[in-house]
Design an enzyme around this catalytic site. Structure first.
Site, short mmCIF file in Angstrom:
data_model
loop_
_atom_site.label_atom_id
_atom_site.label_comp_id
_atom_site.label_asym_id
_atom_site.label_seq_id
_atom_site.Cartn_x
_atom_site.Cartn_y
_atom_site.Cartn_z
N GLY A 156 0.67 -1.26 -0.05
CA GLY A 156 0.02 -0.07 -0.07
C GLY A 156 0.91 1.21 0.10
N THR B 211 4.00 1.14 2.09
CA THR B 211 5.24 0.48 1.37
C THR B 211 5.79 1.20 0.27
OG1 THR B 211 4.10 -1.78 1.71
CG2 THR B 211 5.73 -1.87 0.15
N ILE B 212 5.06 1.83 -0.58
CA ILE B 212 5.51 2.73 -1.40
C ILE B 212 6.60 3.78 -1.01
CG2 ILE B 212 5.09 4.37 -3.40
CD1 ILE B 212 2.31 2.91 -3.77
N ASN B 213 5.93 4.57 0.10
CA ASN B 213 6.75 5.49 0.73
C ASN B 213 8.09 5.03 1.45
OD1 ASN B 213 7.54 6.60 3.61
ND2 ASN B 213 6.28 8.30 2.72
N GLU B 214 8.04 3.93 2.04
CA GLU B 214 9.12 3.35 2.24
C GLU B 214 10.38 2.98 1.61
OE1 GLU B 214 10.82 -0.33 5.62
OE2 GLU B 214 8.69 -0.09 4.98
N ASP C 113 5.76 19.08 -11.08
CA ASP C 113 5.52 20.41 -11.34
C ASP C 113 6.30 21.14 -10.31
OD1 ASP C 113 3.97 19.93 -9.04
OD2 ASP C 113 2.17 21.26 -9.77
N GLU D 9 2.43 7.10 7.69
CA GLU D 9 3.47 6.90 8.58
C GLU D 9 3.06 8.24 9.49
OE1 GLU D 9 5.75 4.72 9.57
OE2 GLU D 9 4.94 3.54 8.24
#
Length: 299
Positions: A66, A69-72, A218, A271
């Site tokens: 999710g 996970t993408i952030n980490e 941007d 987080e």
């Protein structure tokens, strides 16, 4: 036979038993695709696996999970030297998948995997808080943050993104604003905020478009404040017809600074980060991410 770039999939441990995913990866391997799979169980695993990915020389690290996970994985990738940094692909397997949804990542496992492996990479911005903690999608503060962090895991597993709304309706007793001051380029506001969204991406909390005009390449952050004037009437108007609500303030800037006389908590792609002072800025074009050619988050 076509040749495919080598990839490493970092899979959130909650999805390790996904049989459909196992079958999709087996089929890819049968067709000559080299894809390594690693499973995370605790904080720090992703960074170690990215170290391994760089040693293997893979072209893509795929974030399987999710928004958290993408952030980490994105955070660990931008810490690598640009010359050795793989691109990031996305396989949405979380509860809400807010970033993947707003980016137009396919819901189909097979199509999402194909995009993650061979899709064209675009350079995207990454946001950074207090020169340390990063997020790729959105920072949210206020009532929505408390709801998101307290929604039970079983409810999320059963109902997905709508679980946040249901839990929010159950916890209206928590509906109280945060007094704060927010500054940016040509922007200043001070007052009581019910919800604050600072977006590199557009949506959070299971599909809520908090920053509908945000773009991830941007060089700008989008801000939306839901003020507490009238509280419950304001919330109803905001949810049913947000563009006409007098209780919404919008802004955009390369940076924003939030100062509060009390402790506040922001949710950074899942987080939590607590404090009384937050400075949010952008790292322009910090990461190459494999996205659809018609991705609505790209200008």
């Amino acid at each position: 036979m076509a040749t495919y770039p080598e990839s490493l999939l970092i899979l959130n441990g909650k999805s390790a038993g996904n049989e459909l995913l196992r079958e999709a990866i087996t089929e890819l391997r049968d067709n000559g695709v080299i894809i390594h799979v690693r499973v995370t169980w605790e904080k720090g695993d992703a960074a170690r696996y990215i170290e391994e990915a760089c040693q293997l020389g893979v072209e893509t690290v795929i974030a399987g999970g999710g928004d958290g996970t993408i952030n980490e994985i994105a955070t660990a990738l931008i810490e690598r030297d640009a010359a050795e940094r793989p691109a990031m692909g996305i396989l949405p397997l979380g509860t809400a998948n807010d970033f993947a949804t707003s980016a137009g990542i396919p819901e189909s496992l097979e199509k999402a995997l194909q995009l993650a492996i061979v899709g064209k990479a675009a350079a995207v911005d990454i946001a950074q808080v207090n020169d340390k903690t990063c997020f790729i999608n959105m920072a949210t503060g206020g009532f929505g943050t408390r709801i998101t962090s307290e929604t039970p895991e079983k409810l999320k597993a059963a109902l997905g993104g709508v679980s946040y709304l249901i839990h929010g309706l159950m916890r209206m007793d928590m509906l109280k604003p945060d007094r704060c001051e927010i500054n940016g380029e040509n922007f200043h506001w001070q007052g009581d905020a019910l919800v604050i969204g600072i977006g590199n991406g557009r949506q959070a909390g299971g599909g809520q478009q908090l920053c509908p005009d945000a773009l991830i390449n941007d060089g700008l952050l989008q801000l939306r404040i839901f003020t507490s004037d009238g509280l419950l009437p304001a919330l109803f108007t905001t949810l049913t017809n947000p563009e006409e609500s007098p209780n919404i303030l919008d802004g955009q800037s390369e940076w924003f600074e939030i100062i509060a006389p009390h402790g506040m908590t922001f949710n950074l792609d899942g987080e939590p980060l607590s404090g009384e002072h937050f400075r949010i800025s952008l790292l322009p074009r910090a990461l190459n991410c494999r996205l659809p050619p018609d991705c609505p988050l790209l200008r």
